[in-house]
Design a protein around this motif. Structure first.
Motif: not given
Length: 135
Positions: A78-89
């Protein structure tokens, strides 16, 4: 490495500017920091140092967890839904991250680090000086 850091910096800056636009509607200027989640600690460390005070960067996965087997909780999703950017490898390190990245809202920018290097790290033709090769 410099090109990668520069690309990440440019992407973070774009996410910050797009995520920080807007106000509270009452005429007062509201300064919000962009929320950035990183899948693993090394990515968090790099993003946090690049963003400085301009963004609130947090690791999604605890440092002691195995990125191959760890799964985010519903609250973290749910937190990912509201963030500006998600960075993963990417590149198979965090199997859960690909599905998490595909389920975020349209407002969340997603950066897969491995996609920057795809086709650049390993040569398509790799030879060891062999001239006569039987197949």
């Amino acid at each position: 490495m410099k090109k990668t850091a520069l690309a990440l910096l440019i992407f973070l800056a774009a996410a910050l500017f797009s995520g920080c636009a807007g106000g509270s509607g009452n005429g007062k200027s509201e300064s919000r920091k962009a929320k950035v989640y990183a899948s693993i600690y090394p990515i968090y460390y790099l993003a946090d140092r690049i963003a400085g005070n301009a963004a609130d960067v947090e690791p999604l996965m605890p440092p002691s967890a195995d990125p191959h087997t760890w799964e985010p909780s519903p609250k973290q999703m749910a937190s990912l839904e509201t963030c500006s950017l998600f960075i993963y490898n990417g590149a198979g390190l965090e199997p859960w991250a690909q599905s998490a990245a595909s389920s975020v809202s349209e407002k969340t920018h997603v950066l897969e680090i491995a996609s920057i290097f795809r086709g650049r790290l390993i040569e398509a033709q790799h030879e060891h000086g062999e001239t006569n090769r039987e197949e």
